[in-house]
Write a protein that holds these residues in place. Structure first.
Motif, PDB file in Angstrom:
ATOM      1  N   GLU A   1     -30.160  59.090  26.893  1.00 50.31           N
ATOM      2  CA  GLU A   1     -29.868  58.636  25.538  1.00 50.31           C
ATOM      3  C   GLU A   1     -29.969  59.801  24.553  1.00 50.31           C
ATOM      4  OE1 GLU A   1     -32.448  55.467  24.549  1.00 50.31           O
ATOM      5  OE2 GLU A   1     -31.473  54.019  25.889  1.00 50.31           O
ATOM      6  N   LEU A   2     -29.137  59.739  23.549  1.00 53.47           N
ATOM      7  CA  LEU A   2     -29.140  60.745  22.494  1.00 53.47           C
ATOM      8  C   LEU A   2     -30.292  60.453  21.539  1.00 53.47           C
ATOM      9  CD1 LEU A   2     -27.361  63.153  21.452  1.00 53.47           C
ATOM     10  CD2 LEU A   2     -26.297  61.514  19.924  1.00 53.47           C
ATOM     11  N   ARG A   3     -31.228  61.365  21.458  1.00 53.67           N
ATOM     12  CA  ARG A   3     -32.380  61.107  20.604  1.00 53.67           C
ATOM     13  C   ARG A   3     -32.987  62.437  20.134  1.00 53.67           C
ATOM     14  NH1 ARG A   3     -34.051  60.021  25.863  1.00 53.67           N
ATOM     15  NH2 ARG A   3     -35.806  61.283  26.614  1.00 53.67           N
ATOM     16  N   GLY A   4     -33.805  62.340  19.097  1.00 54.53           N
ATOM     17  CA  GLY A   4     -34.481  63.507  18.569  1.00 54.53           C
ATOM     18  C   GLY A   4     -35.793  63.120  17.939  1.00 54.53           C
ATOM     19  N   LYS A   5     -36.613  64.095  17.681  1.00 59.53           N
ATOM     20  CA  LYS A   5     -37.931  63.852  17.106  1.00 59.53           C
ATOM     21  C   LYS A   5     -37.879  63.705  15.584  1.00 59.53           C
ATOM     22  CE  LYS A   5     -40.038  64.568  21.104  1.00 59.53           C
ATOM     23  NZ  LYS A   5     -40.807  63.527  21.818  1.00 59.53           N
ATOM     24  N   GLY A   6     -36.784  64.126  14.989  1.00 55.94           N
ATOM     25  CA  GLY A   6     -36.680  64.026  13.535  1.00 55.94           C
ATOM     26  C   GLY A   6     -37.523  65.041  12.797  1.00 55.94           C
ATOM     27  N   PHE A   7     -37.757  66.201  13.434  1.00 53.80           N
ATOM     28  CA  PHE A   7     -38.591  67.224  12.812  1.00 53.80           C
ATOM     29  C   PHE A   7     -37.941  67.812  11.558  1.00 53.80           C
ATOM     30  CE2 PHE A   7     -40.883  68.430  17.038  1.00 53.80           C
ATOM     31  CZ  PHE A   7     -41.620  67.252  16.942  1.00 53.80           C
TER      32      PHE A   7
END
Length: 771
Positions: free
Chosen positions: A24-30
């Motif tokens: 899945e396309l995801r990120g930590k949002g840093f």
């Protein structure tokens, strides 16, 4: 949350492909956002802020060779066919009257085509007219014709050069604007690729990778130097090829394969770096799609077909080009290790590897040239050699280990090393020690590694505002890098600004010294009312500031003398040094400098123009009756162009009239030696010079010898300008032999000759006016 992408699983015995579940396309949002559009907008805004000041720039380095001096570009749309069917520097070589100079040639038509399109749409096209005039001048020069038509052609050429320069300057802001736009497009594509296929589980790494690449000052050469558009186009189409190939491996849609193949071909037309994709494509899906080596062979077959087609096209246009192999024609500016032993060459090439790494880590001192004498040759006993060797072996071993583990960083190291292998001279000689533009593609891998280490390190921080920390650190990095980049962009404004800055940073570079000197000389020539177009000596014209010319020439000569000492075969250095000496009134030194250029490049088209400078001055002396002065300038003309029989013939005539019979005889002989067809015309002059030389030597040995004086007087009677001296010698003999009938006869004959000459020089009477 994006959905997982699942490819069909292989059913045993059916031969269908195994399944692969894309994370899945995801990120930590840093960085406060995971949205692609917002991240892309941030990249575009930051990139624009870093490079917006390039619109003030003109051209520098090789820009003129690719655009202003390229008649294919100057033809606009009409030149596209020539661009597609010739070496990138072919038109420039034609203007210089030389053949291929770079090993392997340069076939990179795509970016050059965009310059031709810009020329057609936004400028004026003088290419065909300039080509016709240039070829006519070459034809006249080969035939040795010097007449009014030749003068008209030179005047027309000079005017066309001015027109081309003027329209080229008007296009500069537009071309720099397009350059930044293409760069930003490449960054958005790179962000899309890294987010969707490489760092899919942590889009923060993808965003930071592209951000670091965008703000890295080492890329100023590629963006600020318009000629380097080929680097940007290459990265654009390499990224597109990666996107479509990864997409094809997931969905098996033929349209993705065709798009990938077309992008691959366009990447080749941009620059040869596309060859790296033959390894990077399969190894990439082996890492991220967990494919086996046997599974990537079939999808690569169409790309192998593109390679075959490209090399057939390249060979049919550029041919199997190679640089000169004999030592006389080699140039260390194109072959930096030509004076090194095999051991020094290897050690120096290894030593440069970590110099690239250092520039990537600490991009503060940036220069446009790292060529001959910038780096001393390295020995295998030097510590820098062993340090570089160990660092790069360690990184290479790490790449192999991580690839076996299918770790994402292995792809970053692959990106770095595969592209680096094409430019570091270890596999292919690129004709340069190193260059900032050469590391452009490899730096993508470097930025990926730094971004991965940064984000992974940030993840280890517990109970900390990671997004705030990440933002503060990035802003803290952007500010100093922005300052470096904007300052360096300004240094790329034009050749004068670039090289006068760079020569102070790296004073041991022959090319930096040579170019700095040339640009100072250009500034000096501007005070004569023209740039570097020669043939119009206006140094003494009213309102021209000759003092400024001399002052700039003094500064220029210091750099040019250094350049020619660093590189004793530096033709352009000698050409420009000659100009410095000429406009300082040091004509003999100018001729000697141009003679050095002739020694290493006898067909250089500029030498004919510089020879003409001396001929023009000699003609001025002749009109004043100063034959000694004319002979001096014509001697300098023969020094400049020793293979020009007409210059030797003119020098012989002027020397004869100056009563320098020794040099006159030698010059007549040299003229006949160079062109046997002149023998019938020059034989009388040669005979008279030899006769007068002998008789003058005999007379000077004993000036009281009346026979010698009488013989010399007889020789002098053949030339009107010598009559006064002939009279003096005959009177001397007559005074000692008053009853000598022969002497009296010659005195009478000389009087009649003088009368005929006087009558011939009388002004013609005006016609009577009728009432």
């Amino acid at each position: 949350m994006a959905k997982k992408i699942v490819t069909p699983k292989k059913v045993p015995g059916t031969g269908k492909k195994k399944g692969f579940v894309q994370p899945e396309l995801r990120g930590k949002g840093f960085f406060f956002t995971n949205d692609f559009r917002i991240q892309a907008i941030i990249i575009v805004i930051i990139g624009a802020l870093f490079y917006v000041n390039t619109y003030k720039n003109y051209y520098a380095l090789d820009d003129d060779i690719i655009m202003k001096e390229n008649m294919y570009v100057q033809k606009g749309f009409a030149g596209i066919g020539d661009i597609l069917s010739n070496d990138a520097y072919k038109s420039y070589y034609e203007s210089m009257g030389v053949d291929q100079q770079l090993a392997g040639g340069r076939y990179r038509p795509l970016s050059v085509i965009t310059f031709a399109i810009e020329q057609q749409l936004f400028g004026k096209c003088y290419g065909q007219q300039m080509t016709d005039v240039r070829d006519s001048i070459f034809d006249y020069q080969k035939k040795g014709i010097v007449d009014q038509r030749m003068g008209d052609l030179i005047s027309e050429r000079n005017q066309l050069q001015k027109d081309i320069k003027q329209t080229n300057m008007k296009l500069a802001p537009l071309r720099h604007g397009f350059q930044v736009v293409y760069f930003l497009i490449s960054m958005v594509l790179l962000l899309y690729f890294l987010r969707n296929f490489i760092f899919r589980t942590n889009t923060d790494i993808a965003f930071l990778s592209v951000l670091l690449f965008t703000i890295h000052p080492i890329h100023t050469e590629v963006i600020a130097n318009v000629k380097s558009r080929d680097e940007i186009f290459s990265l654009i189409f390499i990224t597109l090829t990666l996107i479509f190939f990864f997409r094809y491996d997931l969905h098996r849609k033929s349209k993705d394969m065709w798009k990938g193949v077309i992008s691959f071909f366009l990447a080749f037309l941009s620059k040869e770096y596309a060859i790296v994709l033959l390894a990077l494509l399969p190894m990439g899906i082996m890492v991220f799609h967990k494919r086996k080596a046997s599974e990537v062979i079939q999808p690569m077959l169409p790309f192998l077909g593109v390679v075959f087609v490209y090399f057939i096209l390249r060979i049919s246009t550029v041919g199997v080009a190679s640089a000169p192999v004999d030592m006389k024609n080699q140039d260390p500016l194109n072959d930096p290790y030509m004076f090194a032993t095999s051991e020094q060459k290897f050690a120096s090439e290894v030593d440069r590897l970590d110099d690239y790494l250092w520039l990537l880590c600490y991009p503060v001192t940036l220069v446009s040239d790292y060529s001959y004498q910038h780096f001393p040759y390295t020995e295998t006993t030097d510590g820098s050699f062993w340090l570089s060797l160990m660092v790069n072996i360690g990184l290479f071993a790490l790449m192999i280990y991580l690839f076996m583990k299918r770790h994402p960083l292995s792809f970053a190291l692959l990106f770095y090393f595969l592209f680096f292998s094409l430019v570091n001279n270890m596999v292919f000689d690129v004709g340069a020690t190193m260059g900032e533009r050469l590391i452009y593609h490899s730096s993508v891998g470097f930025c990926m590694i730094v971004a991965w280490l940064f984000i992974k390190g940030l993840e280890r921080l517990e109970s900390a505002p990671k997004n705030v920390i990440a933002t503060i650190l990035v802003i803290g990095l952007c500010v100093p890098l922005w300052s470096i980049t904007v300052k360096r962009n300004a240094e790329w404004r034009d050749d004068f600004t670039l090289f006068t800055h760079d020569v102070k940073k790296h004073p041991k570079s022959a090319l930096c010294n040579g170019n700095a000197g040339a640009r100072y000389m250009d500034y000096g020539l501007a005070w004569l009312g023209h740039d570097s177009i020669v043939g119009r000596d206006t140094i003494h014209n009213v309102m021209k500031d000759s003092l400024k010319v001399v002052r700039y020439a003094d500064t220029a000569s210091q750099y040019l003398i250094t350049a020619t000492k660093l590189h004793h075969k530096y033709v352009n250095g000698y050409l420009n040094l000659g100009l410095c000496h000429y406009y300082r009134g040091r004509y003999e030194e100018a001729a000697d400098a141009w003679n050095m250029a002739y020694t290493y490049f006898p067909s250089n088209v500029n030498l004919k123009d510089y020879e003409q400078l001396f001929v023009t001055k000699a003609n001025d002396c002749v009109r004043k009756g100063d034959f000694k002065g004319a002979a001096r300038f014509l001697r300098d003309a023969t020094t400049t162009m020793p293979n020009d029989p007409r210059a030797w013939s003119d020098y012989a005539g002027a020397s004869f009239m100056a009563m320098d019979f020794v040099n006159a005889r030698k010059a007549f002989q040299q003229a006949i030696y160079l062109d046997k067809s002149l023998q019938a015309t020059l034989n009388n002059g040669l005979g008279a010079s030899a006769y007068n030389e002998r008789k003058y030597a005999a007379y000077m040995k004993d000036t009281t010898n009346l026979d010698s004086a009488f013989a010399l007087a007889q020789g002098y009677m053949g030339t009107g300008q010598f009559y006064p001296e002939a009279h003096r010698l005959l009177d001397k003999v007559a005074a000692a032999r008053p009853n000598d009938a022969t002497v009296k006869h010659y005195q009478d004959s000389l009087g009649k000759l003088e009368e005929k000459l006087r009558i011939a020089n009388l002004p013609k009477p005006k016609p009577a006016v009728k009432n």
